[in-house]
Design an enzyme around this catalytic site. Sequence first.
Site, PDB file in Angstrom:
ATOM      1  CG  ASP A  56      56.398 -19.579 -30.729  1.00  0.00           C
ATOM      2  OD1 ASP A  56      56.516 -18.704 -29.843  1.00  0.00           O
ATOM      3  OD2 ASP A  56      56.142 -20.766 -30.458  1.00  0.00           O
ATOM      4  NE  ARG A  70      52.787 -18.377 -29.522  1.00  0.00           N
ATOM      5  CZ  ARG A  70      52.796 -19.448 -30.317  1.00  0.00           C
ATOM      6  NH1 ARG A  70      52.894 -19.294 -31.617  1.00  0.00           N
ATOM      7  NH2 ARG A  70      52.711 -20.660 -29.816  1.00  0.00           N
ATOM      8  CG  ASP A  75      54.081 -24.545 -29.628  1.00  0.00           C
ATOM      9  OD1 ASP A  75      54.530 -23.501 -29.125  1.00  0.00           O
ATOM     10  OD2 ASP A  75      53.937 -25.606 -28.984  1.00  0.00           O
ATOM     11  CB  THR A  76      59.242 -22.837 -31.602  1.00  0.00           C
ATOM     12  OG1 THR A  76      59.115 -21.655 -30.793  1.00  0.00           O
ATOM     13  CG2 THR A  76      59.002 -22.490 -33.060  1.00  0.00           C
ATOM     14  CD  GLU A  78      57.318 -22.202 -24.128  1.00  0.00           C
ATOM     15  OE1 GLU A  78      57.997 -21.139 -24.048  1.00  0.00           O
ATOM     16  OE2 GLU A  78      56.143 -22.223 -24.511  1.00  0.00           O
ATOM     17  NE  ARG A 121      51.264 -14.043 -26.891  1.00  0.00           N
ATOM     18  CZ  ARG A 121      51.649 -15.301 -26.685  1.00  0.00           C
ATOM     19  NH1 ARG A 121      52.922 -15.573 -26.484  1.00  0.00           N
ATOM     20  NH2 ARG A 121      50.770 -16.299 -26.708  1.00  0.00           N
TER      21      ARG A 121
END
Length: 250
Positions: A56, A70, A75-76, A78, A121
């Site tokens: 992501d 971002r 959300d993916t 880690e 970001r």
Amino acid sequence: MAQRTSKKGKGKGSLSALIVAVLLAGAYYLFFQEEDTAPTRDGLIPVELVKTIDGDTIKIMYEGKETNVRYLLIDTPETHHPRLGKQPFGEEAKRRNQELMNSGKLEIEFDIGQKYDKYDRLLAYIYIDGESVQEKLLSEGLARVAYVYPPNTRHLDEYEKVQKEAKKKGIGIWTLEDYATDRGFDSGTYPVKGDTSSKTTAKQPVSTTTEQFANCTELRKVYPTGVKKGHPAYSERLDGDKDGMACEPR
């Protein structure tokens, strides 16, 4: 004689104005050829990819400098988090994101809220050839809807619908019971043992069986409730009734 001089002076003035106009037009063209960050009619901004960081996050050239982006509203898992380490489906999400980034024209879209997060970001929606990358990752079970901070919610309804379908299909992160939560990914329940990454495609986003156990007794020591098809530890050999659930309690 005076009349002819007036016409000559007028001609010089027109020529000078024309030269200035041509120079300005040329400068404008050169500038926007080099820095093409003006939004298109759809509000999408063409950018150049520098590299894919994870599922992501990417790095792009924006306003003349390298900037991390971002992805908004998703959300993916880690891949190399300092505290969480590597999470299930993190590598799959990164690899799929990388495939998408290299498959067409990259554009970003801003929402009406804050443009940067606390890590400096950029926050944006991502598109490849006009198609939403966020929706693609959600539809393949490689991301969850998360980090919802109004007013940056333009595409929230669409994303939630796509996530609902992926969850219903039971693919990707949704193959692991209670793994994707409102708080994040519960990697404590599903620790990664070795490399559980796999090659992914649009038609077959997740398929991995690299976490192997000799029998159900051994598997249940790690996963007491058994595992669904698509889980790194799933094996048809351990799915006696072929119901898509291996080593479930009897």
